[in-house]
Write a protein that holds these residues in place. Sequence first.
Motif, PDB file in Angstrom:
ATOM      1  N   VAL A  13     -17.204  20.768 -25.702  1.00  0.00           N
ATOM      2  CA  VAL A  13     -16.727  19.720 -24.794  1.00  0.00           C
ATOM      3  C   VAL A  13     -16.305  18.482 -25.588  1.00  0.00           C
ATOM      4  O   VAL A  13     -15.225  17.914 -25.351  1.00  0.00           O
ATOM      5  N   GLY A  14     -17.126  18.062 -26.537  1.00  0.00           N
ATOM      6  CA  GLY A  14     -16.799  16.890 -27.340  1.00  0.00           C
ATOM      7  C   GLY A  14     -15.548  17.087 -28.186  1.00  0.00           C
ATOM      8  O   GLY A  14     -14.703  16.191 -28.284  1.00  0.00           O
ATOM      9  N   ALA A  15     -15.421  18.273 -28.780  1.00  0.00           N
ATOM     10  CA  ALA A  15     -14.240  18.539 -29.600  1.00  0.00           C
ATOM     11  C   ALA A  15     -12.979  18.582 -28.741  1.00  0.00           C
ATOM     12  O   ALA A  15     -11.922  18.109 -29.167  1.00  0.00           O
ATOM     13  N   CYS A  16     -13.088  19.111 -27.535  1.00  0.00           N
ATOM     14  CA  CYS A  16     -11.923  19.134 -26.639  1.00  0.00           C
ATOM     15  C   CYS A  16     -11.535  17.715 -26.216  1.00  0.00           C
ATOM     16  O   CYS A  16     -10.332  17.401 -26.130  1.00  0.00           O
ATOM     17  N   VAL A  17     -12.514  16.872 -25.966  1.00  0.00           N
ATOM     18  CA  VAL A  17     -12.219  15.484 -25.594  1.00  0.00           C
ATOM     19  C   VAL A  17     -11.517  14.764 -26.750  1.00  0.00           C
ATOM     20  O   VAL A  17     -10.517  14.071 -26.548  1.00  0.00           O
TER      21      VAL A  17
END
Length: 83
Positions: A13-17
């Motif tokens: 999730v963090g990498a996608c954000v």
Amino acid sequence: MRKVRWASVWTVVGACVVALAMLWVVLRGRVWAWIPFFLAAGVAVREIRYLQRARRPADAGFDEPRRATPGGDTGRRRGRRSE
């Protein structure tokens, strides 16, 4: 129910954000943002692949050799043409 690896989920999730934010910056004309975009996208893809491998059973059998057909043919075509 399977145990969820929340650390990996949050990493995805963090990498996608971060990847989406850097893509927005790239679209606004900042060339330097390609580097963090590709790094974040790579981390997200790697973690998704890790989560997929973790869900696969250990005895999936992907390492077994290919079985031959009863006639002895391995299923591959030979160079012959039918005339």
